[in-house]
Structure formats: C-alpha cells, structure tokens
Design a protein around this motif. Structure first.
Motif, PDB file in Angstrom:
ATOM      1  N   SER A 199       0.829  -1.195   0.000  1.00 19.09           N
ATOM      2  CA  SER A 199       0.000   0.000   0.000  1.00 19.09           C
ATOM      3  C   SER A 199       0.872   1.257   0.000  1.00 19.09           C
ATOM      4  O   SER A 199       0.667   2.196  -0.780  1.00 19.09           O
ATOM      5  N   SER A 200       1.888   1.232   0.874  1.00 16.04           N
ATOM      6  CA  SER A 200       2.733   2.413   1.010  1.00 16.04           C
ATOM      7  C   SER A 200       3.502   2.696  -0.270  1.00 16.04           C
ATOM      8  O   SER A 200       3.537   3.829  -0.766  1.00 16.04           O
ATOM      9  N   VAL A 201       4.116   1.645  -0.835  1.00 14.07           N
ATOM     10  CA  VAL A 201       4.932   1.830  -2.038  1.00 14.07           C
ATOM     11  C   VAL A 201       4.073   2.289  -3.205  1.00 14.07           C
ATOM     12  O   VAL A 201       4.404   3.228  -3.932  1.00 14.07           O
ATOM     13  N   LYS A 202       2.936   1.647  -3.334  1.00 16.49           N
ATOM     14  CA  LYS A 202       2.044   2.002  -4.430  1.00 16.49           C
ATOM     15  C   LYS A 202       1.609   3.466  -4.317  1.00 16.49           C
ATOM     16  O   LYS A 202       1.634   4.225  -5.284  1.00 16.49           O
ATOM     17  N   TYR A 203       1.250   3.809  -3.103  1.00 13.83           N
ATOM     18  CA  TYR A 203       0.780   5.171  -2.868  1.00 13.83           C
ATOM     19  C   TYR A 203       1.907   6.155  -3.165  1.00 13.83           C
ATOM     20  O   TYR A 203       1.705   7.186  -3.808  1.00 13.83           O
ATOM     21  N   PHE A 204       3.103   5.793  -2.741  1.00 17.11           N
ATOM     22  CA  PHE A 204       4.243   6.678  -2.929  1.00 17.11           C
ATOM     23  C   PHE A 204       4.553   6.867  -4.407  1.00 17.11           C
ATOM     24  O   PHE A 204       4.677   8.001  -4.893  1.00 17.11           O
ATOM     25  N   LEU A 205       4.631   5.762  -5.153  1.00 19.71           N
ATOM     26  CA  LEU A 205       5.014   5.868  -6.567  1.00 19.71           C
ATOM     27  C   LEU A 205       3.979   6.659  -7.356  1.00 19.71           C
ATOM     28  O   LEU A 205       4.288   7.628  -8.053  1.00 19.71           O
ATOM     29  N   LEU A 206       2.731   6.242  -7.210  1.00 18.95           N
ATOM     30  CA  LEU A 206       1.688   6.920  -7.976  1.00 18.95           C
ATOM     31  C   LEU A 206       1.518   8.352  -7.497  1.00 18.95           C
ATOM     32  O   LEU A 206       1.292   9.266  -8.292  1.00 18.95           O
ATOM     33  N   GLY A 207       1.662   8.536  -6.181  1.00 16.59           N
ATOM     34  CA  GLY A 207       1.489   9.868  -5.621  1.00 16.59           C
ATOM     35  C   GLY A 207       2.551  10.832  -6.126  1.00 16.59           C
ATOM     36  O   GLY A 207       2.240  11.979  -6.485  1.00 16.59           O
ATOM     37  N   SER A 208       3.799  10.369  -6.199  1.00 14.31           N
ATOM     38  CA  SER A 208       4.834  11.304  -6.668  1.00 14.31           C
ATOM     39  C   SER A 208       4.620  11.632  -8.137  1.00 14.31           C
ATOM     40  O   SER A 208       4.889  12.760  -8.590  1.00 14.31           O
ATOM     41  N   PHE A 209       4.162  10.649  -8.861  1.00 13.09           N
ATOM     42  CA  PHE A 209       3.822  10.888 -10.256  1.00 13.09           C
ATOM     43  C   PHE A 209       2.776  12.008 -10.357  1.00 13.09           C
ATOM     44  O   PHE A 209       2.905  12.934 -11.162  1.00 13.09           O
ATOM     45  N   ALA A 210       1.786  11.924  -9.492  1.00  9.63           N
ATOM     46  CA  ALA A 210       0.704  12.904  -9.540  1.00  9.63           C
ATOM     47  C   ALA A 210       1.195  14.295  -9.134  1.00  9.63           C
ATOM     48  O   ALA A 210       0.815  15.302  -9.753  1.00  9.63           O
TER      49      ALA A 210
END
Lengths: 485, 505
Positions: free
Chosen positions: A164-175
């Motif tokens: 959850s954390s990694v996914k959120y981090f990767l997609l979040g930084s993209f956003a």
C-alpha cells in the motif's frame, strides 16, 4: 500586497501560521521524546502528546480567526475559508489520534514517529488551506503527502501494508509531478504564482492556451489526491493495506485540504474551461466508485470505493456557480469527514489484531453482540447513504441544489441515480449486522474510553450537521464571500 | 383546552410523543414486560392526544388548521411548517389508532430483542405522522424517507424466513422511487426559493414559475413515481407481497394500514394540488393502471394459497380503488378515495392481526393447513367474519361507503371506469368469502387444529376497537366525511375552473 517590499515578517503574520507552528512543535516534541522512552510503554504518552498537540492547534485556529489577512509576502491568507479547513483538519486529527490509541496497542505497532507523522501531515494540510501561492501549495501538498505515504505502511509486519505504502508513494509522486508541471505552465502563462494575480490576469482578457493546459495538469495532480476517477485506481489497494485509523485520516483530512486548494484555484483564480473537465470527472467518479463498491466483500475496500464516489458528489459542487457551489462543497467536506472518520473508527476497533476481521462476514450478528457499536456504525452508514437527519443528506442536498441552480440537470440526474445505487451497498453492511447470524463468532472487545470519545464526537457531528446544518452552512457561505471578494 | 398555544403545539406533540417514548425506552433495562407496558402507554397516550384534532377541528373550514410555522434552517429556506386539513387529519388519527393495537398484537409474538422492536415501532409512528402533517416539502421528504429505515428493520429483523430479501427489496424500491421526488422538490426550490407547500401552490396557480410549461410534466412524474411505488400501483407493486408476507404482524398492520396511504395521500396532496393540468392529462393511463391493479390484484388474491399473501394482494386491489377515486376528479370520487383509505386501514389492519393470531398458534399461513376452525375458535371466527364482511363492502360497514362513493365518482367521470371498477367489488367478495369458507367451515381437517385456544383477553382487546370502528364508520360516515368534504372541495377547485374553461371553449 505591499508586503513584498518588507524584509522581516511582523508578529501578527506568525499568528497567521500559528496552528502550523503549534503542530510542528508538538510533532518535534514527539520525535524527541520517542528515543528517550521505553519502547513498549511509549505509545500512551506519545499519543497523549499528539492529542494535546491537535487540541492546541484547534485553540490556535480559534485564536487565529481573530486576525484575518495575508502574511509572509502574500503567501498565506487567513480568512474564514482557511479557518474552516484548519478547524476541520485539526478536529479530524484529534479524532484519529483518539482512535489510534487503542488500535496501536492491539496491533502491537511501535508508536515511534506515528503520532509525529500525523501531526506533520496535519501541518501540510492546514497550510494547503491557507496558502494562496502555488509554490507554497506545492510544498504543503508534499508535506502532507510524504507523511501519509509513510503512515500507510505502518503495519510493518503485513506485506499488504508495505504494498500500500509503495504504491501510494510511486503513484502519488507521479501525480505531484503533474501538479508541479501545471504550476510551471501557469507561471508561464500568467507570469505569477500568486493565485490572486493569476486571477486578475485570467479575468482581464482571453486566457492563453497555456493556462488551460496548466489548469488541466494541476487538476490531474489534485484529482489523484482526492481519488477522483479516472485517477482513482490506487485507492482500493492503498486503503486496504493501510492501518484502519490512517485510512480514516487520509480519506478525509488531506482530501478536505486538497478540495480547499481546488476551490481556491478554480474559483479564486477564475480558472478557464473548468466546467466540462469537472463534469466528466464528477460523473465518472460517482459511477465508477459506486459500481466498484457494489461487489466488495472487504469493508475497507468498500469504503475505499465509496470514498471515490463521494469525491464525485463533491466535485458536482465545483461545476456549480461559485456563490452556492463553494459553501456546498465546504459543507460536504465537513460532513464527509465526520461520517467517514467515524466509520473507520468502528472498522479499526473491530479489525482486532493483525486486522483479521474486515470482511462483511465478520460483521454478521454485530447488532446482537454489540448493539451500541452497531447502532453507531449504522448512523455513519445511513449518513453515507444520505438519509435525512444525517449530515450526509444535507451535504448531497446542497450539492445537488447548487448544481440545479447552475442548470446542470444531467449531472444531478447522474448523481441522484448514483446515490440510489450507493444505498444498496451501505445497506448491505447494515443488513449483515442486524439480520444475519454469525457463522463463527468474531470476538468484540469492549470499547475503550478514547475510541468511545472519538465515536461520540463523530456521531454527534454527523447528527448535528443533519438536524441543524444552518450555522455551518451560514459560515461556509460567508467564507465563500471572502474567497470571491 | 382549546387555547391558541395548544392549537399550534398539538401537532408537534402528536408527532413527537412516540419519538420521546422511544428515546426513553432506550434507557430502559431489558425487562420485556415493562417495555411492552411502557410502549402501550405511550401509544395510547399519543392516540388520546391526537383525538384533540378531530374534536376541535372546525369542520366547515377548508384550509389548514392547527398550523405551526417557524423557520428551521435559514439556508436553504426550510420551515418547520405543520398543519392538517380534513384529509390529513384522519390519516393522523388512523396512525395513532393502529399503533396501540400493533403493540398489543406483538405482545407475545415478539420475544427476542423486544426493546429494539418497540423503539422501532414508536419511531415509525413519529415518521408516519410527520409525513401527514408536514406542509413544508422538505420536512415532508424528511419524514417520508425516515419511515423507510424502521420499517425495513422491522421486516428484516423480526420477519419470517425470507425477511432479508423482502426488507432489501422494500427499501430499494421505495428509496429509488423517492429520489425522483427529491429531484422534483429540488427543482421547485431552485426556481421558487421556498419549500412551503402553500407558497409553491400559490405561485404555480398564479403562473409565476419560469419554465413551468416544459418542466411540469416531468415534475408531475417525479412525484408520481414516488407515490405510485408506495401505493403500490400495478407494475411496481411487486415489493408489496414479499414485504407483507415476511413482515411481523405489527409491521404488516402499519404497512397496509398507514404506509400505503402515504402514496395515495401524496397523490391527492401533491399531484392534484400542484399539478392540476398534468393530473388531468395523465389521468387516462393512471386510471387504467388503477383498474388493472383492482382486477389483477383481486384475481391473484383469489389463487393464493397463503392467507397473508391473499390479504396483501387484496390491498393492491383496494388501493386501486383509491387511485381510481382520486383521478376521477369528482367530489364523490375523492371523498370515497379518502374513505376507502381509512376503511382499508382499519379492516386490513384487523385482517393482518387476525392472520397473525393464527400464525402465533400454528406457525403457518397456508390456507390448506386450516379448515373448520369455527368449531374450536368460535369467537375468533366471529371477529374474522365481521371484518371480512366489512372488507367485502357489506352495507352498514365501513368498506361499503368508500367503494360506493368511488364508484359513483368513477361512473360520473367515465362509465367504463365505473363498470370495470365495480367488478372489483365482486372479486373481493369472491376471494375473501372463499378464503373464509375454506378456513372456518366444514369439519376440522387437521387434528392439531382441534385444540387451538380461542382468543384471549389481550387479543380481544386488540380486535374490539377495529370492529367497533368498522361498524361506526359504516353507520355514521358523516362524522368523517363532513371534515373531508371541504378539504376535497378545496383540492378540486382548480379542476372546476379547468372544466369550465373547457366548456367555455
């Protein structure tokens, strides 16, 4: 605006970021206390410090509301609009800390920087609502996001939480990159990053094409943060893996702050071409969120899809006219915060060690085993459906009537049909709780004091907004006036 | 007693006494007996207080009485506006009349989660009364939706085998339909800035609404769909048999007795009141659906092996009469529709109680399980026959008056309506009397039935009021009609103008 000439900020300008200062100080205290304390017993003390910090921030917000105005070279602006969101964010923070208290012990998670991160996150969110300059908004957004990335992975032993954390981090930084790109283009189009100046430039003549692109890119970045379709795909996985109280936190407080930013950018900056963009995103979010929720068996995932749908309802207000769209959106964020934080508080209590009990099946017979808890969850779910006498009803009501006044009949019809669909899956939870017998008895521990207080606050707020919404709405209307002036 | 303060407070009192009772019940210890007695006391008290309404009602006056109108929420402009006229007053009294009987009839049959049951029942009463007394569209919608949850829970928790299915079906049908009504209400508010029924009605009659011509047909439909599902009218009736069969007895009594009337009341008040032109132009297909409902409901009732389902389908048939009467736009038709609503509430409520009494003893509703019951249970058989006759429409009992008026109104509107509607009376005699014959006459066919105990005091206490009401309503209908008449005339006023306009052309 002549603050630019001035070199050092005046004392009053520090009051205008007082809640942020208070939250930061308490966050740092927690970080400093943590290594000094016994690992196992630190959690209660640190939690108490965190709670005091959040309450102090509420007091600071009240104090701050006496001193409206801009500060720090026109970067922050304290008006009734920002005070509203400050209050919302800090209140949610306090309730979430109350909820976490028991959760952390049951899950045997070392408290450590947990409470500190919640407070730092709240700093970012508070700052987002009062920042009136795009770069500061970006920084605030990052402060809030980075804290929540880490918080999402706090169930260290569970793989799903790290995912959850990694996914959120990767997609979040993209956003956030999208958002930053939008800011850059906006600066190119108007020559400023101050929302007020951008507003003047854009209102004065035909806006350049670059401005449209800039708005669209910023919208993509912010749309991701509020989990609006089609930028929503991360939501169910992240919400499923993150600790339940944190899901309650990140589905309400950062969202409220991002909506505040959106309101400022779209309305104060007279953003061009917003209507159809929002129309499509709102319709998609409502529909995809509700349809996705229909088939969920995990309550956390169900609430994740429901939060996508609610982001959609909220965006409907953004398509309406500013004069009633802004108060409607503000009211919605408030009542959504009350009911969703409450719902997740119940979920995190029932989850028990290792978050074992989060499927629909585990809620069977709850109405018999723990009538009060079931009744409280029922209040929140009814509010999420939008049944009268709950905050959720008036929230939807204001949003849809604002949209009708802007003649957005199509969008209202989509919204209304969607809320009928939504009724089904919330109702399923209620039905399971009251009308189905448990196949295997899931243990329910008694509700501890902290959680009880958290639930009581959320429930009272939900009912209050549903029975006497007048004062909050009046305040929101006044803030909308401030914002548009 | 009849002071101005009491006059304006009386509706609030009647509406919220049950709610206050429910809140007090929350604090009660779980001693089932005390809870039952308390619920009975509260509901009887509510009935007593509600009698103030007809006693001091000015019969000749057409407008709303006992009004109270204070601002509740400034934006949107929502008022706490309540008031009753001859139409709604009797529905309030019907509700308060049936609730104590529901408490009595649930005395023994509900033995688990007793506290929750009576809390739900009392909340339900508040919501139902609220629907009838609200004059602010928002308030109306508020109570309208509020009736859903307690009823769904009553069915879903305390019902029979397929209760969950029935509860969800009931909830979804009515919830989805009422969303359309909400949309229509919101449209009106967006244009007029008020939810006040009287203000909206005046604005519409004076033609002060922008875009009215284009929107009115859709608004009419928005309201109509919500009400039609509640009534229920023919193609959207499928939730009703399920809900009735699965509901506990008290749930069925309130469902048939009052909840369905919310639909017909809504048609009368809002569809006719706000949209006279659209009502008239849509009347042909609505009446057709009502006639289909009358005949279809009766035919399906005829072949039901399940007693409760039979009564449920008979409700569809009877409510068809009400819709027929309303959309005949005649004085007699509307008077009759109102009277059928009240009479149906009393006699069908009683029928469901009777069916429930039998279920308590034998745990089945199958008609073939019985036969010759008149021998072991003579008192029960007598009550049953009396109520069946009332329901069939025997002159001098309550069913007759309403159906007669509706049919005479329907004949005046269009002869074929009357002719087809009249067959419904015959059908209802067929299925009810045939059912009665199979259950009560002949020899006792199953040995278990030989030893069934007859009615006890509590059951008699629950049934006597309905029997007395059925008789009095049949003998002296004017007691009711003289209050209904002016209100109906008022509702029909725009239609008279419309008719004269047509004649003038």
């Amino acid at each position: 605006m002549n603050g630019a000439a001035q070199v050092t900020p005046q004392a009053v300008e520090y009051i205008r970021i007082l809640p942020e200062i208070v939250l930061t100080i308490f966050g740092i205290i927690i970080m400093m206390l943590d290594p000094l304390m016994d690992e196992r017993r630190s959690q209660r003390t640190l939690g108490a410090v965190g709670l005091v910090g959040a309450l102090a921030a509420i007091v600071a917000t009240l104090y701050q509301s006496q001193y409206p105005g801009v500060g720090f070279w026109g970067m922050v602006n304290v008006d009734s609009f920002s005070v509203f969101f400050h209050f919302l964010v800090t209140a949610v923070t306090a309730v979430v800390i109350l909820t976490s208290y028991e959760y952390m012990e049951v899950q045997q998670i070392r408290a450590g920087e947990y409470y500190g991160l919640i407070l730092f996150g709240a700093v970012g969110m508070c700052l987002m609502s009062s920042a009136v300059e795009l770069v500061l908004i970006f920084i605030a957004l990052e402060i809030s996001s980075i804290s929540t990335y880490i918080l999402a992975g706090f169930r260290r032993r569970a793989a799903i939480s790290s995912e959850s954390s990694v996914k959120y981090f990767l997609l979040g930084s993209f956003a956030t990159a999208f958002f930053l790109y939008g800011v850059a283009l906006m600066f190119g189009a108007t020559g400023s990053t101050s929302i007020a100046v951008i507003g003047q430039v854009l209102a004065s003549g035909q806006p350049p094409v670059l401005a449209y692109v800039g708005i669209a890119l910023m919208f993509v970045g912010l749309g991701f943060k509020v989990a609006a379709a089609p930028f929503h795909v991360w939501t169910p996985d992240v919400y499923e893996g993150a600790p339940a109280p944190i899901v309650g936190f990140m589905s309400t407080a950062p969202k409220a702050a991002v909506f505040a930013v959106l309101l400022r950018i779209l309305f104060e900056a007279h953003a061009p071409g917003r209507l159809w963009l929002i129309w499509v995103v709102a319709a998609l979010s409502m529909t995809l969120g509700n349809i996705g929720a229909l088939v969920q068996d995990n309550v956390k995932r169900l609430l994740a899809y429901s939060s996508i749908a609610h982001a959609g309802y909220l965006l409907v207000a953004f398509a309406a006219l500013p004069a009633n769209g802004i108060p409607a959106a503000m009211f919605y964020t408030a009542s959504y915060a009350a009911m969703n934080v409450g719902a997740f508080a119940v979920v995190s209590h029932l989850a028990s060690a290792g978050e074992r009990y989060v499927t629909m099946e585990d809620y069977a017979g709850l109405g018999r085993r723990s009538p009060l808890l079931a009744a409280t969850l029922t209040i929140f779910l009814l509010s999420l459906i939008g049944i009268p006498a709950t905050g959720g009803f008036f929230a939807k009501f204001y949003v849809f009537s604002a949209a009708l006044q802007a003649n957005l009949v199509g969008l209202v019809i989509i919204g209304v049909l969607n809320s009928a669909v939504g009724a089904y899956y919330y109702l399923r939870v209620i039905v399971v709780m009251y009308m189905r017998e448990a196949r295997q008895e899931v243990p329910v521990s008694p509700v501890p004091l902290g959680l009880g207080v958290a639930l009581a606050i959320s429930a009272v707020a939900t009912i209050y907004l549903g029975v006497l919404p007048g004062r909050v709405l009046e305040y929101a209307t006044r803030s909308a006036g401030d914002l548009l002036r | 007693m009849n002071s101005p303060t009491l006059d304006s407070a009386i509706l609030t009192l009647v509406t919220f006494i049950p709610m206050a009772g429910a809140l007090l019940l929350l604090l009660f210890p779980r001693r089932d007996r005390d809870i039952r007695i308390f619920a009975l006391v509260v509901s009887v008290l509510t009935f007593g207080v509600s009698l103030h309404l007809p006693v001091y009602f000015e019969r000749a006056r057409a407008g709303f009485q006992y009004e109270i109108n204070t601002p509740w929420i400034p934006t949107p402009n929502i008022h706490y506006h309540m008031g009753v006229d001859g139409i709604s007053m009797w529905l309030v009294v019907l509700t308060t009349f049936l609730t104590p009987l529901c408490v009595l009839i649930s005395w023994k049959s509900i033995h688990e989660r007793v506290k929750e049951f009576f809390i739900l029942l009392l909340i339900m009463e508040t919501a139902l009364i609220g629907v009838f007394v609200s004059l602010d569209l928002f308030l109306f919608y508020f109570f309208w939706e509020a009736t859903l949850i307690p009823m769904a829970l009553l069915i879903g928790i305390y019902g029979h085998e397929r209760r969950v299915y029935a509860a969800i079906k009931f909830f979804m049908f009515t919830m989805i339909a009422s969303v359309f009504m909400l949309a229509a209400i919101l449209w009106l508010y967006a244009k007029l800035g008020t939810f006040d029924f009287v203000a909206i009605q005046t604005a519409i009659r004076n033609g002060q609404v922008d875009g009215w011509v284009g929107a009115a047909p859709w608004l009419f439909l928005g309201f109509f769909v919500a009400f039609a599902v509640k009534v229920p009218l023919f193609p959207v009736h499928t939730w009703l048999p399920d809900a009735h069969v699965e509901a506990p007895t008290a749930g069925s009594v309130l469902l048939a007795g009052v909840l369905l009337k919310m639909g017909t009341y809504g048609m009368l008040r809002f569809n006719l009141g706000l949209f006279p032109d659209q009502s008239r132009s849509n009347a042909p297909w609505i009446v057709t659906l009502a006639l289909i409902g009358i005949i279809y409901g009766a035919l399906v009732a005829m072949v039901q092996p399940n007693m409760k389902k039979l009564i449920a389908y008979s409700s569809i048939s009877h409510l068809g009469f009400v819709v027929l009467g309303i959309f005949s736009f005649t004085q007699a038709g509307l008077d009759g529709a109102m009277f059928v609503m009240l009479a149906h509430g009393v006699s069908t409520g009683a029928l469901f109680m009777l069916a429930g009494i039998l279920h308590e003893r034998r745990h089945t509703f199958e008609i073939t399980e019985f036969g010759g019951l008149a021998t072991p249970m003579p008192v029960y058989a007598t009550f049953f026959s009396f109520i069946v006759l009332a329901s069939v429409g025997l002159p001098l009992l309550n069913g007759f008056v309403g159906e007669f008026l509706v049919l005479s109104g329907a004949f005046r509107a269009r002869e074929v309506y009357g002719i087809l509607g009249a067959t419904g009376v015959i059908w209802s005699a067929c299925y009810l009397l045939w059912m009665y014959q199979r259950v009560f006459f002949g020899k006792v066919t199953h040995d278990v039935n030989r030893t069934l105990p007859d009615l006890d005091m509590r059951e008699r206490l629950a049934l006597w009021p309905t029997a007395v009401a059925a008789l009095v309503m049949g003998v002296a209908p004017l007691l009711w009609l003289n209050a209904i008449d002016p209100a109906v005339q008022n509702a029909l006023a725009p239609f008279a103008q419309l008719a004269s306009k047509v004649v003038g052309q």
